[in-house]
Design an enzyme around this catalytic site. Sequence first.
Site, PDB file in Angstrom:
ATOM      1  N   TRP A  79      45.367  41.651  48.191  1.00 25.67           N
ATOM      2  CA  TRP A  79      43.939  41.991  48.155  1.00 25.67           C
ATOM      3  C   TRP A  79      43.068  40.788  48.442  1.00 25.67           C
ATOM      4  CZ3 TRP A  79      42.959  46.584  49.370  1.00 25.67           C
ATOM      5  CH2 TRP A  79      43.801  47.626  48.968  1.00 25.67           C
ATOM      6  N   ASP A  84      37.162  40.047  42.257  1.00 27.86           N
ATOM      7  CA  ASP A  84      37.620  41.424  42.505  1.00 27.86           C
ATOM      8  C   ASP A  84      38.502  41.828  41.330  1.00 27.86           C
ATOM      9  OD1 ASP A  84      38.862  43.746  43.221  1.00 27.86           O
ATOM     10  OD2 ASP A  84      39.728  42.995  45.091  1.00 27.86           O
ATOM     11  N   LYS A  87      41.601  52.634  39.262  1.00 24.57           N
ATOM     12  CA  LYS A  87      42.657  52.088  38.413  1.00 24.57           C
ATOM     13  C   LYS A  87      42.357  52.388  36.944  1.00 24.57           C
ATOM     14  CE  LYS A  87      43.788  50.145  42.420  1.00 24.57           C
ATOM     15  NZ  LYS A  87      43.199  49.311  43.458  1.00 24.57           N
TER      16      LYS A  87
HETATM   17  C1  LIG Z   1      42.946  48.876  44.748  1.00 30.86           C
HETATM   18  C2  LIG Z   1      42.370  47.557  45.004  1.00 30.86           C
HETATM   19  C3  LIG Z   1      41.448  47.327  46.040  1.00 30.86           C
HETATM   20  C4  LIG Z   1      41.051  48.402  47.029  1.00 30.86           C
HETATM   21  O1  LIG Z   1      40.266  49.357  46.470  1.00 30.86           O
HETATM   22  P1  LIG Z   1      39.603  50.483  47.427  1.00 30.86           P
HETATM   23  O2  LIG Z   1      38.789  51.243  46.444  1.00 30.86           O
HETATM   24  O3  LIG Z   1      40.726  51.251  48.032  1.00 30.86           O
HETATM   25  O4  LIG Z   1      38.803  49.786  48.447  1.00 30.86           O
HETATM   26  C5  LIG Z   1      40.915  46.067  46.181  1.00 30.86           C
HETATM   27  N1  LIG Z   1      41.266  45.061  45.359  1.00 30.86           N
HETATM   28  C6  LIG Z   1      42.164  45.231  44.374  1.00 30.86           C
HETATM   29  C7  LIG Z   1      42.508  44.088  43.484  1.00 30.86           C
HETATM   30  C8  LIG Z   1      42.745  46.484  44.164  1.00 30.86           C
HETATM   31  O5  LIG Z   1      43.633  46.657  43.181  1.00 30.86           O
END
Ligand SMILES: *Cc1c(COP(=O)(O)O)cnc(C)c1O
Length: 358
Positions: free
Chosen positions: A102, A170, A194
């Site tokens: 990511w 993030d 999540k």
């Molecule tokens: C799942 C995830 C993403 C992507 O999320 P989307 O909603 O599909 O854009 C980005 N960063 C991390 C750390 C993730 O776990």
Amino acid sequence: MTRAYNFAAGPAALPEPVLKQAQAELLNWGERGLSVMEVSHRGPEFMAVAEQAETDFRALLDISDEYAVLFLHGGASMQFSAIPMNLAPTGGEVDYVCTGHWSKKAIHEARKFADVQIAATNEPECNYIPPLKEWHLNERAAYLHYTPNETIQGVEFHWIPEVATPLVADMSSTLLSRPLPVDRFAVIYAGAQKNIGLAGLAVVIVRKDLLGKARAQTPALLDWAVMAESGSMQNTPPTFAWYLTGLVLQWIRSEGGLVEMERRNKRKADKLYTFIEDSSFYRTPVAAKCRSCMNIPFILADADLDKVFLEKTQQQGLLNLKGHRSVGGMRASLYNAVSEQAVDALIAFMQDFEATQG
Ligand SMILES: *Cc1c(COP(=O)(O)O)cnc(C)c1O
């Protein structure tokens, strides 16, 4: 039928009481004779839902008035573009720490809008966290971006970087899994699928003094100041996702808040890691000091058994254990909605599998 144990990385397991409440309210929400999906986002009923969700979110994370909380479209990935657009001038210098899948996605997107410098990387293995003293920080950087929990590699920071530039994180796969000192950050963002709710929604926590600096070409829906000004309603927001997040937030509060989430999540992760450590058949590739509490990748001693392992777990209602295609092996995601019974069932299965196949 009974619900399976779902170890999916995302979209992930939701708390059963939340699903039941959404189901009960689907046709007739609060005796109104319609569902939450069928009302105006600007009407008093939905406005109450939106405001309560923000109140609960702020209460859980103890977020001060110095921060705006936004409920946005496009998941975490849309914010990969919004971050440089809101925080850096065109071609401006920005720092990124690369710790896995990511981080790389965020870097790839930021490069379209800014001069990205990599302050530190754990490539190619992506299985540890580079210590802060080895980072090359750029004092001209508009911000430093990092990924506290890499959902795919299962590496997690168990510390917050102490840096002079605004810190952007993030937190898609870790936000709401434990208490967090929000005031250490300039921006925190997360896709909801999540621990927070449904895919498509992103929650952004941004320090208000950083608002209003977006470059001129920034689309309105990516401009945090515009979205803050309009209460995240510059256009029609994803109302059902917002409502569902509201239910998840109420569930977390009723279960004892983030202190209790952390206690449960630690217990679950400790159990699985201890089992893996004690076994000679299973192994986790991640350095001991930076193992994720949420996403636990593991490898079988014999990769030829992966297919049987996945078939058998599936048959027993232990779902979505396949590792990400870029990493291979297995991965168990143990978000808030995954119960300790689920982890116990997984360990019992793994024990049995080792005894019969190992
Ligand atoms: C799942 C995830 C993403 C992507 O999320 P989307 O909603 O599909 O854009 C980005 N960063 C991390 C750390 C993730 O776990």
